[in-house]
Design a protein around this motif. Structure first.
Motif, PDB file in Angstrom:
ATOM      1  N   PHE A 119     -34.137  28.144 -48.984  1.00  0.00           N
ATOM      2  CA  PHE A 119     -33.109  29.234 -47.837  1.00  0.00           C
ATOM      3  C   PHE A 119     -32.020  29.029 -48.392  1.00  0.00           C
ATOM      4  O   PHE A 119     -30.960  29.739 -47.918  1.00  0.00           O
ATOM      5  CB  PHE A 119     -32.760  27.799 -46.228  1.00  0.00           C
ATOM      6  CG  PHE A 119     -32.669  28.025 -45.097  1.00  0.00           C
ATOM      7  CD1 PHE A 119     -32.543  29.605 -45.421  1.00  0.00           C
ATOM      8  CD2 PHE A 119     -32.527  27.407 -44.992  1.00  0.00           C
ATOM      9  CE1 PHE A 119     -32.374  30.336 -44.116  1.00  0.00           C
ATOM     10  CE2 PHE A 119     -31.334  28.054 -42.969  1.00  0.00           C
ATOM     11  CZ  PHE A 119     -31.974  29.283 -43.001  1.00  0.00           C
ATOM     12  N   SER A 120     -31.378  27.719 -49.330  1.00  0.00           N
ATOM     13  CA  SER A 120     -30.155  28.131 -50.094  1.00  0.00           C
ATOM     14  C   SER A 120     -30.280  29.146 -51.240  1.00  0.00           C
ATOM     15  O   SER A 120     -28.831  29.097 -50.907  1.00  0.00           O
ATOM     16  CB  SER A 120     -30.374  25.904 -50.806  1.00  0.00           C
ATOM     17  OG  SER A 120     -30.216  25.347 -49.767  1.00  0.00           O
ATOM     18  N   LEU A 121     -30.943  28.908 -51.832  1.00  0.00           N
ATOM     19  CA  LEU A 121     -30.870  30.532 -52.849  1.00  0.00           C
ATOM     20  C   LEU A 121     -31.160  31.795 -51.923  1.00  0.00           C
ATOM     21  O   LEU A 121     -29.936  32.631 -52.427  1.00  0.00           O
ATOM     22  CB  LEU A 121     -32.278  30.359 -53.339  1.00  0.00           C
ATOM     23  CG  LEU A 121     -32.678  28.724 -54.293  1.00  0.00           C
ATOM     24  CD1 LEU A 121     -33.444  29.086 -55.570  1.00  0.00           C
ATOM     25  CD2 LEU A 121     -31.455  28.768 -55.364  1.00  0.00           C
ATOM     26  N   THR A 122     -31.312  31.760 -50.533  1.00  0.00           N
ATOM     27  CA  THR A 122     -31.399  33.089 -50.613  1.00  0.00           C
ATOM     28  C   THR A 122     -30.700  32.897 -48.769  1.00  0.00           C
ATOM     29  O   THR A 122     -30.238  34.639 -48.683  1.00  0.00           O
ATOM     30  CB  THR A 122     -32.789  33.545 -50.362  1.00  0.00           C
ATOM     31  OG1 THR A 122     -33.527  32.326 -48.804  1.00  0.00           O
ATOM     32  CG2 THR A 122     -33.981  33.221 -51.294  1.00  0.00           C
ATOM     33  N   SER A 123     -30.236  32.218 -48.904  1.00  0.00           N
ATOM     34  CA  SER A 123     -29.098  32.538 -47.445  1.00  0.00           C
ATOM     35  C   SER A 123     -28.351  33.215 -47.668  1.00  0.00           C
ATOM     36  O   SER A 123     -26.951  34.133 -46.275  1.00  0.00           O
ATOM     37  CB  SER A 123     -28.715  30.984 -46.793  1.00  0.00           C
ATOM     38  OG  SER A 123     -27.740  30.411 -48.203  1.00  0.00           O
ATOM     39  N   HIS A 124     -27.054  33.586 -49.098  1.00  0.00           N
ATOM     40  CA  HIS A 124     -26.732  34.393 -49.253  1.00  0.00           C
ATOM     41  C   HIS A 124     -26.601  35.451 -49.453  1.00  0.00           C
ATOM     42  O   HIS A 124     -25.761  36.498 -49.868  1.00  0.00           O
ATOM     43  CB  HIS A 124     -25.537  33.429 -49.822  1.00  0.00           C
ATOM     44  CG  HIS A 124     -24.977  32.555 -50.345  1.00  0.00           C
ATOM     45  ND1 HIS A 124     -23.806  32.268 -49.304  1.00  0.00           N
ATOM     46  CD2 HIS A 124     -25.441  30.972 -50.712  1.00  0.00           C
ATOM     47  CE1 HIS A 124     -23.948  30.603 -49.572  1.00  0.00           C
ATOM     48  NE2 HIS A 124     -24.510  30.050 -50.309  1.00  0.00           N
ATOM     49  N   SER A 125     -27.740  35.839 -49.348  1.00  0.00           N
ATOM     50  CA  SER A 125     -28.841  37.014 -49.965  1.00  0.00           C
ATOM     51  C   SER A 125     -27.927  38.636 -48.284  1.00  0.00           C
ATOM     52  O   SER A 125     -28.318  37.981 -47.597  1.00  0.00           O
ATOM     53  CB  SER A 125     -29.349  37.117 -50.479  1.00  0.00           C
ATOM     54  OG  SER A 125     -30.837  37.143 -48.767  1.00  0.00           O
TER      55      SER A 125
END
Length: 352
Positions: A123-129
């Protein structure tokens, strides 16, 4: 880059915690007699001489805490035995674990911890995509911005207060160490508040903003109206309080078999924990597919249908129900799952 490193660290932490709570064979303090529940070999001592499982297998609700506290390191090897069973034959896995076959599988509590931290990391890795247009399309309203600035001002004032205390003369070493630790925590909280304004979330959909508040109360209403601030609160609290979802779910599962002596609360806890762990892993897969742009309406529908089938299959096989009995209770199971999730997310927002 810092966010990616933090997310990777969260995933590693989850794996380490899962290893820490994963029992290698089972716990025992008493000598056993008869056949091993895991492999069937004769047992004459505390542990089976053939597979190593404990002779005494607990099945009390209090033993859940013992499972969480006790740890031996055998997580990685058993994960490849557990995951296929959990995906294809979840009910059989649940029943086998409850009735004694524990040496060959990852315990549900270790798997739950691992899946929770893994989901948080992804979630942390993809939340800014996502495209900049999508980000620009979601902004906190004036009230939410004012609330966020108020929280930031409070955090700044707290940091200044601790810094002033650190400059005071005559501090003992213990007091200085405690203040330094408090200052580190306060600065981390301030950093999270700084990032909150840039975060977006899938709660932004028109249906979510328009309908949730009418069904689950003021806390979720605030989350629906201010999704970015809700994102910050949910992200900060979700994995910390993830065990609360198990406790919330247990009474509802008990209601499906009220006053039954056939099933113990421990059995319900094992069922719920394996189920939540799998759904967390499935959600992590969904986030990864979204991040690499391979999702579509058909893929999403397939994942939802698989989740629904998984709940039915685990429920039917874990409790050894007939097809008619399982289908009769299934609408209640789905309904209770939705209510439990609503209560859990409401709890998270309120904790924020």
């Amino acid at each position: 880059m810092t966010g990616e490193l933090d997310a990777a660290g969260d995933a590693i932490t989850g794996a380490m915690l899962a290893r820490a709570v994963e029992p290698g064979h089972g716990e025992s303090h008493d000598a056993g007699h008869g056949a091993c529940l895991n492999c069937g070999a004769a047992v004459t001592d505390n542990y089976c001489g053939h597979c190593g499982q404990a002779a005494h297998i607990h099945r009390s609700f209090a033993a859940i805490g013992h499972d969480l506290a006790h740890g031996v390191l055998h997580f990685e090897g058993k994960i490849w035995t557990t995951l296929p069973e959990l995906a294809i034959r979840p009910g059989t896995l649940t029943r086998r674990y409850i009735h004694g076959e524990r040496a060959k599988f990852v315990s549900p509590f270790a798997l739950f911890l691992f899946s929770a931290f893994l989901m948080y990391a992804i979630f942390s890795l993809t939340s800014h995509s996502g495209t900049s247009d999508a980000v620009r399309g979601v902004r906190m309203d004036v009230g939410a911005q004012a609330e966020l600035r108020k929280e930031q001002d409070k955090a700044d004032a707290h940091i200044r207060e601790i810094e002033a205390q650190l400059k005071a003369p005559g501090l003992s070493a213990a007091r200085k160490e405690a203040l330094t630790e408090n200052l580190t925590d306060a600065r981390a909280e301030r950093k999270a508040l700084t990032l909150a304004g840039d975060l977006t979330d899938s709660l932004v959909g028109e249906g979510v903003n328009g309908g949730i508040a009418k069904t689950v109360g003021k806390a979720v209403s605030a989350a629906a109206e201010n999704p970015e601030f809700a994102y910050y609160k949910l992200k900060a609290n979700a994995y910390k309080f993830s065990l609360a979802l198990i406790l919330i779910s247990l009474p509802f599962l008990w209601l499906l078999f009220p006053f039954s002596r056939r099933y113990k609360m421990y059995d319900h806890a094992i069922y719920v924990t394996y189920s939540i762990a799998f759904m967390s892993l499935l959600f992590s897969l969904s986030m990864l597919l979204t991040a690499v742009h391979v999702t579509s309406g058909l893929v999403t529908l397939a994942l939802l249908l698989f989740a629904a089938w998984h709940m039915y299959r685990q429920f039917k096989d874990a409790y050894a129900l007939s097809r008619a009995s399982a289908l009769l209770r299934l609408p209640l199971l789905y309904g209770f799952a939705c209510v439990s999730l609503s209560l859990f997310f409401t709890f998270l927002v309120m904790m924020g």
